[in-house]
Design an enzyme around this catalytic site. Structure first.
Site, PDB file in Angstrom:
ATOM      1  N   SER A 105       0.842  -1.206   0.000  1.00  0.00           N
ATOM      2  CA  SER A 105       0.000   0.000   0.000  1.00  0.00           C
ATOM      3  C   SER A 105       0.878   1.257   0.000  1.00  0.00           C
ATOM      4  O   SER A 105       1.672   1.456  -0.923  1.00  0.00           O
ATOM      5  CB  SER A 105      -0.954  -0.046   1.193  1.00  0.00           C
ATOM      6  OG  SER A 105      -2.018   0.869   1.018  1.00  0.00           O
ATOM      7  N   HIS A 149      -7.638  -5.755  -0.091  1.00  0.00           N
ATOM      8  CA  HIS A 149      -6.459  -4.892  -0.009  1.00  0.00           C
ATOM      9  C   HIS A 149      -5.468  -5.367   1.050  1.00  0.00           C
ATOM     10  O   HIS A 149      -4.264  -5.183   0.907  1.00  0.00           O
ATOM     11  CB  HIS A 149      -6.903  -3.457   0.303  1.00  0.00           C
ATOM     12  CG  HIS A 149      -5.786  -2.463   0.282  1.00  0.00           C
ATOM     13  ND1 HIS A 149      -5.086  -2.154  -0.871  1.00  0.00           N
ATOM     14  CD2 HIS A 149      -5.236  -1.705   1.275  1.00  0.00           C
ATOM     15  CE1 HIS A 149      -4.160  -1.254  -0.592  1.00  0.00           C
ATOM     16  NE2 HIS A 149      -4.222  -0.971   0.709  1.00  0.00           N
ATOM     17  N   ASP A 163      -9.631  -6.181  -4.301  1.00  0.00           N
ATOM     18  CA  ASP A 163      -9.190  -4.971  -3.612  1.00  0.00           C
ATOM     19  C   ASP A 163     -10.176  -3.832  -3.885  1.00  0.00           C
ATOM     20  O   ASP A 163     -10.366  -3.424  -5.032  1.00  0.00           O
ATOM     21  CB  ASP A 163      -7.787  -4.590  -4.101  1.00  0.00           C
ATOM     22  CG  ASP A 163      -7.119  -3.529  -3.237  1.00  0.00           C
ATOM     23  OD1 ASP A 163      -7.845  -2.747  -2.585  1.00  0.00           O
ATOM     24  OD2 ASP A 163      -5.877  -3.488  -3.213  1.00  0.00           O
TER      25      ASP A 163
END
Length: 336
Positions: free
Chosen positions: A148, A306, A278
């Site tokens: 991320s 995610h 995601d």
């Protein structure tokens, strides 16, 4: 029943009752303390040690296992509002002969938080380079892993400091420019208004908001007790003002597409891991990266959101381990 045996059970029962009652009380009254104990326990169980190093007056906190050897060291960068311990679920399945380093990103957990710090992606990449230099981690090229926001920083780091690393793993990284925005990104654009900053979905302030964030980030629907949700919120609330400042910094024009703008400069073998479901960062980002990075392998995970690191830790560890093995066995030749 013999009186001595009865007395033994009474004593044993009384002895066990104390830690049981203490656990129940902690669970109900101080769940945040229980969460901290949980991470402490797993660090010890997995052989991870916590250390601090300094660049001038700036403190970096990190955990590590093993020592540098013939195989590349692994430096792991966590995501937004997380900390080094988020990697423990993956560390559990990584070979014990690998040298692992998990660092708290700038302003997070035990790493210095300064109002003067540059929290842009560019600034964070430079801070991580300072950490690498202090630790002399780049004495030999290492493998860099990021997820991320950490994936955003890791990709930019690979573009800025190519001689530091031998290979790269990006797990659903931020920093890419899509042709169309998904529902989450559209919502974020609305939140750039000053009055909406308190409603950022990745910065929960109540157990209910924490539950919503977990559902947003995970395909798997975890059944989390209310007390644990409360504990997770209690741990985060003292840091929420910092998270808001950081969030606005990394989505502004300077930082938002920093990886996209630098991805063609990534020249090392790269592994892309992405959850197909995601909802935060669209899985089509994997294809964007694959088209710009020559030495690239893409792995898309079914039934995964995610939070790849939390949802599929065993698979993530295996993909990274197999990728490293393939890169070494082919002598760093181009991957198919």
């Amino acid at each position: 029943m013999d009186l001595d045996v009865v007395n033994m059970f009474v004593i044993a029962g009384g002895t066990l009752a104390i830690p049981i009652l203490a656990f129940v009380a902690s669970f109900l009254l101080w769940p945040s303390a229980l969460i901290k104990i949980y991470y402490w326990y797993w660090r010890r169980a997995l052989g991870m040690q916590v250390r601090y190093v300094y660049h001038e007056d700036y403190q970096f906190c990190y955990s590590f296992r093993g020592r540098p050897g013939n195989k590349p060291s692994l430096l792991m960068l966590h995501g937004f509002s997380a900390h080094k311990d988020m990697w423990l679920s993956v560390v559990k399945f990584l070979p014990k002969n690998l040298h692992l380093v998990c660092v708290d990103m700038p302003g997070h957990e035990g790493t210095t938080r300064s109002s003067l710090d540059d929290l842009s992606i560019d600034g964070q990449a430079k801070r991580i380079h300072q950490f690498v230099e202090v630790l002399k981690l780049n004495k030999k090229p290492f493998h860099l892993v990021g997820t991320s926001m950490g994936g955003h920083v890791a990709g930019v780091y690979a573009a800025y400091y190519p001689s530091d690393i031998c290979s790269l793993s990006l797990v659903c990284p931020a920093g890419l420019q899509y042709s169309t925005d998904n529902q989450f990104v559209q919502r974020l654009k609305e939140l750039q208004e000053p009055e909406a900053v308190q409603k950022i979905p990745l910065i929960p302030s109540t157990p209910e908001e924490m539950g919503e964030m977990l559902q947003l980030c995970s395909y798997v629907r975890f059944k989390v007790p209310q007390q644990i949700l409360q504990g997770l919120v209690d741990v985060r609330i003292p840091h929420n003002n910092f998270y808001r400042k950081l969030f606005l910094e990394i989505i502004n024009e300077k930082s938002r597409y920093c990886l996209h703008q630098n991805m063609d400069k990534i020249k090392v073998p790269t592994l892309i891991i992405w959850g197909k479901q995601d909802q935060v960062l669209d899985v089509s980002g994997a294809d964007i990266l694959a088209k710009s990075i020559d030495h690239c392998q893409v792995e898309l995970l079914e039934n995964c959101g995610h939070s790849v690191v939390m949802e599929r830790p065993r698979k993530t560890a295996k993909l990274i381990t197999d990728f490293l093995a393939s890169v070494h066995s082919t002598g760093n030749k181009k991957l198919d």
